[in-house]
Design an enzyme around this catalytic site. Structure first.
Site, PDB file in Angstrom:
ATOM      1  N   LYS A 174     -36.952 -25.141 -32.538  1.00  0.00           N
ATOM      2  CA  LYS A 174     -37.507 -26.453 -32.230  1.00  0.00           C
ATOM      3  C   LYS A 174     -36.775 -27.507 -33.046  1.00  0.00           C
ATOM      4  CE  LYS A 174     -38.998 -27.963 -35.412  1.00  0.00           C
ATOM      5  NZ  LYS A 174     -38.327 -28.331 -36.698  1.00  0.00           N
ATOM      6  N   TYR A 261     -44.714 -30.698 -35.170  1.00  0.00           N
ATOM      7  CA  TYR A 261     -45.764 -29.683 -35.381  1.00  0.00           C
ATOM      8  C   TYR A 261     -47.140 -30.247 -35.066  1.00  0.00           C
ATOM      9  CZ  TYR A 261     -42.485 -26.391 -37.285  1.00  0.00           C
ATOM     10  OH  TYR A 261     -41.453 -25.502 -37.404  1.00  0.00           O
TER      11      TYR A 261
HETATM   12  P1  NDP Z   1     -29.325 -25.991 -41.932  1.00  0.00           P
HETATM   13  O1  NDP Z   1     -28.653 -27.297 -42.132  1.00  0.00           O
HETATM   14  O2  NDP Z   1     -29.817 -25.280 -43.135  1.00  0.00           O
HETATM   15  O3  NDP Z   1     -28.327 -24.989 -41.179  1.00  0.00           O
HETATM   16  C1  NDP Z   1     -27.657 -25.322 -40.014  1.00  0.00           C
HETATM   17  C2  NDP Z   1     -26.469 -24.387 -39.842  1.00  0.00           C
HETATM   18  O4  NDP Z   1     -25.866 -24.690 -38.586  1.00  0.00           O
HETATM   19  C3  NDP Z   1     -25.362 -24.583 -40.860  1.00  0.00           C
HETATM   20  O5  NDP Z   1     -25.555 -23.866 -42.068  1.00  0.00           O
HETATM   21  C4  NDP Z   1     -24.155 -24.079 -40.104  1.00  0.00           C
HETATM   22  O6  NDP Z   1     -24.143 -22.647 -40.137  1.00  0.00           O
HETATM   23  C5  NDP Z   1     -24.487 -24.424 -38.656  1.00  0.00           C
HETATM   24  N1  NDP Z   1     -23.699 -25.579 -38.178  1.00  0.00           N
HETATM   25  C6  NDP Z   1     -22.744 -25.496 -37.223  1.00  0.00           C
HETATM   26  N2  NDP Z   1     -22.218 -26.699 -36.974  1.00  0.00           N
HETATM   27  C7  NDP Z   1     -22.828 -27.564 -37.780  1.00  0.00           C
HETATM   28  C8  NDP Z   1     -22.704 -28.963 -37.984  1.00  0.00           C
HETATM   29  N3  NDP Z   1     -21.837 -29.700 -37.266  1.00  0.00           N
HETATM   30  N4  NDP Z   1     -23.463 -29.541 -38.929  1.00  0.00           N
HETATM   31  C9  NDP Z   1     -24.351 -28.827 -39.641  1.00  0.00           C
HETATM   32  N5  NDP Z   1     -24.537 -27.496 -39.476  1.00  0.00           N
HETATM   33  C10 NDP Z   1     -23.770 -26.860 -38.562  1.00  0.00           C
HETATM   34  O7  NDP Z   1     -30.475 -26.232 -40.874  1.00  0.00           O
HETATM   35  P2  NDP Z   1     -31.831 -25.426 -40.685  1.00  0.00           P
HETATM   36  O8  NDP Z   1     -31.580 -23.983 -40.784  1.00  0.00           O
HETATM   37  O9  NDP Z   1     -32.867 -26.019 -41.546  1.00  0.00           O
HETATM   38  O10 NDP Z   1     -32.217 -25.835 -39.161  1.00  0.00           O
HETATM   39  C11 NDP Z   1     -31.608 -25.226 -38.036  1.00  0.00           C
HETATM   40  C12 NDP Z   1     -32.540 -25.380 -36.827  1.00  0.00           C
HETATM   41  O11 NDP Z   1     -33.772 -24.742 -37.113  1.00  0.00           O
HETATM   42  C13 NDP Z   1     -32.894 -26.816 -36.470  1.00  0.00           C
HETATM   43  O12 NDP Z   1     -33.017 -26.948 -35.088  1.00  0.00           O
HETATM   44  C14 NDP Z   1     -34.247 -27.034 -37.127  1.00  0.00           C
HETATM   45  O13 NDP Z   1     -35.048 -28.002 -36.492  1.00  0.00           O
HETATM   46  C15 NDP Z   1     -34.858 -25.657 -36.976  1.00  0.00           C
HETATM   47  N6  NDP Z   1     -35.853 -25.348 -38.001  1.00  0.00           N
HETATM   48  C16 NDP Z   1     -37.027 -24.786 -37.629  1.00  0.00           C
HETATM   49  C17 NDP Z   1     -37.966 -24.442 -38.565  1.00  0.00           C
HETATM   50  C18 NDP Z   1     -39.210 -23.723 -38.163  1.00  0.00           C
HETATM   51  O14 NDP Z   1     -40.113 -23.627 -38.959  1.00  0.00           O
HETATM   52  N7  NDP Z   1     -39.267 -23.189 -36.955  1.00  0.00           N
HETATM   53  C19 NDP Z   1     -37.789 -24.771 -39.995  1.00  0.00           C
HETATM   54  C20 NDP Z   1     -36.472 -25.293 -40.299  1.00  0.00           C
HETATM   55  C21 NDP Z   1     -35.546 -25.589 -39.325  1.00  0.00           C
HETATM   56  P3  NDP Z   1     -22.756 -21.842 -40.217  1.00  0.00           P
HETATM   57  O15 NDP Z   1     -22.170 -22.244 -41.557  1.00  0.00           O
HETATM   58  O16 NDP Z   1     -23.179 -20.438 -40.148  1.00  0.00           O
HETATM   59  O17 NDP Z   1     -21.912 -22.282 -39.064  1.00  0.00           O
END
Ligand code: NDP
Length: 431
Positions: A174, A261
């Site tokens: 989400k 949420y």
């Molecule tokens: P993060 O910023 O921690 O991680 C995102 C990851 O995406 C990066 O580490 C990277 O992984 C990859 N990535 C690829 N391209 C890009 C870019 N251009 N810019 C930034 N990151 C990039 O985010 P979250 O893990 O917090 O969030 C990811 C998703 O999960 C979102 O949609 C968020 O809304 C959702 N979410 C849901 C939650 C829930 O409770 N259900 C809680 C937190 C987030 P790599 O280095 O491996 O390529």
């Protein structure tokens, strides 16, 4: 004093080994004589592939949960995790350890060092590790049945479309995307490819929120007059560098990230769809973190039954995630309603001349494992997920109405939607 081991000569050792061997031979007979034989109450029994124990505690005590019934590893549904960020590494990959039906079989990342490290931690072979460039080769990996998209919001659509084109089912984090138009395109891509699409609305699989929904919908406590939801947290000084603070990547600020949420849970608990929304937004002037996305949103939803939902979300107030429900005959209080764990639920009502505040203690479940297992079960039994793509599209439409109201200063009327759970799939049954 001499050290004990130096006194152990060959003859002593032989005597000791001999004594142990003799004890091993006589032990089973001796045990049978010393212990009573177990009854079925002790051993339990296997019924329909699951181990079951009869109750030995009185009916006054809350029964323990039955032993889980995990699928053998080779029957579990294989997931590819796309994007190894905080959520993927802190919650999702660890949750596979609690899952009964899903297993991680592939990883996708743009960070080769991290990919190699995480792959070795979870036993993913190098040939199942992909970059964003060669992601489409996942089509040729028969182990991967579901692609779980855990990328920044603006990237969800592209990876959903590519996964669907590769013939894989899709579970997306989400918010589903950054607009209702993109979210709708994701639904269509999955329909065209005849694959399933689920949005990871973990709260709809969480026991305390599910119990609150039951208490509201069975009407035993009377009509739900009002829902109050708060989801706030703060952002570090240089938070502006993160994708969440760039509108093109996130699609909005606190509303799309955490206010969602409150919106989604108000819809889930009532089962209804709002007919009117009214909202205001605020961002501190000159703060670079909120130059591109909003800090705070206050919004009100009015439902067809005249239940009102008052919601507040902000990136500017200390971590707080609660909801409170005002029913005719009781209030439900839920601190920690939207946390990953630690949910609580109190029912406050009248008991004669006293006010009762009864806290319910339920068996906690890992929300992410629940979600993984539901998606896996949908694949195994060819069912529509409880939170399919349509559920995510509806939230995007409502968030667009919330922003419109804040922009115009006017309430936005919405087309009434008949019935309950109109955008959800068949009921979710916990494993
Ligand atoms: P993060 O910023 O921690 O991680 C995102 C990851 O995406 C990066 O580490 C990277 O992984 C990859 N990535 C690829 N391209 C890009 C870019 N251009 N810019 C930034 N990151 C990039 O985010 P979250 O893990 O917090 O969030 C990811 C998703 O999960 C979102 O949609 C968020 O809304 C959702 N979410 C849901 C939650 C829930 O409770 N259900 C809680 C937190 C987030 P790599 O280095 O491996 O390529």
């Amino acid at each position: 004093m001499t050290d004990q081991p130096s006194q152990l000569n060959r003859r002593t050792l032989c005597k000791l080994v001999g004594a142990c061997a003799t004890a091993a031979v006589v032990a089973p007979r001796a045990m049978a004589e010393r212990f009573t034989a177990p009854t079925p109450v002790d051993t339990g029994q296997v019924e329909a592939g699951a181990v079951k124990f009869p109750a030995w505690r009185g009916p006054q005590d809350t029964p323990s949960a039955p032993p889980p019934k995990p699928l053998p590893p080779e029957q579990r549904v294989g997931f590819a995790i796309v994007g190894l960020g905080r959520l993927a590494l802190e919650e999702i990959l660890p949750a596979f350890g609690k899952s009964l039906k899903a297993k991680p079989v592939a990883l996708v990342s743009g960070s080769p060092d991290k990919l190699k490290t995480v792959a070795s931690q979870y036993g993913i072979p190098p040939e199942a590790c992909y970059s964003y460039e060669n992601f489409d080769q996942i089509r040729d990996n028969p182990q991967v049945k579901v692609v779980y998209i855990v990328l920044p919001n603006a990237m969800h659509r592209e990876y959903c479309e590519r996964a669907a084109a590769a013939g894989k089912h899709v579970l997306t984090e989400k918010p589903m995307s950054v607009s209702s138009e993109d979210a709708q395109a994701m639904v269509q891509a999955c329909q065209r490819a005849k694959v399933k699409l689920m949005v990871a609305y973990r709260i709809q699989y969480e026991p305390y929120n599910r119990r609150a929904r039951e208490l509201v919908q069975d009407k035993g406590l009377g009509r739900l007059v009002a829902y109050h939801g708060v989801n706030t947290q703060t952002v570090a000084e240089d938070g502006a560098r993160q994708w969440r603070h760039k509108h093109a990547m996130a699609g909005g600020g606190s509303l799309v990230d955490i206010g969602l949420y409150c919106l989604n849970t108000a819809r889930f608990i009532t089962g209804e769809e709002p007919v009117e929304v009214y909202a205001t937004t605020y961002s501190p002037p000159g703060d670079p973190r909120f130059a591109d996305v909003e800090e705070t949103v206050q919004f009100t939803l009015r439902f067809p039954s005249n239940t009102v939902a008052n919601c507040l979300t902000s990136y500017g107030a200390r971590d707080d995630k609660y909801q409170r429900l005002n029913l005719e005959r009781a209030s439900l209080d839920m601190p920690n309603a939207f946390l990953y764990q630690g949910q609580r639920l109190s029912v406050i009502d009248r008991d004669g001349d006293a006010t009762r505040n009864a806290e319910l203690t339920l068996q906690p479940k890992n929300q992410f494992a629940q979600e993984l297992d539901h998606m896996a079960e949908c694949v195994l039994s060819d069912r529509t997920p409880f939170t399919p793509g349509e559920e995510g599209v509806q939230d995007h439409r409502l968030m667009e109405a919330i922003y419109e109201s804040a922009r115009t200063g006017q309430p936005v009327r919405l087309k009434p939607v008949e019935g309950l759970d109109s955008f959800r799939g068949p009921p979710f049954e916990p494993a």
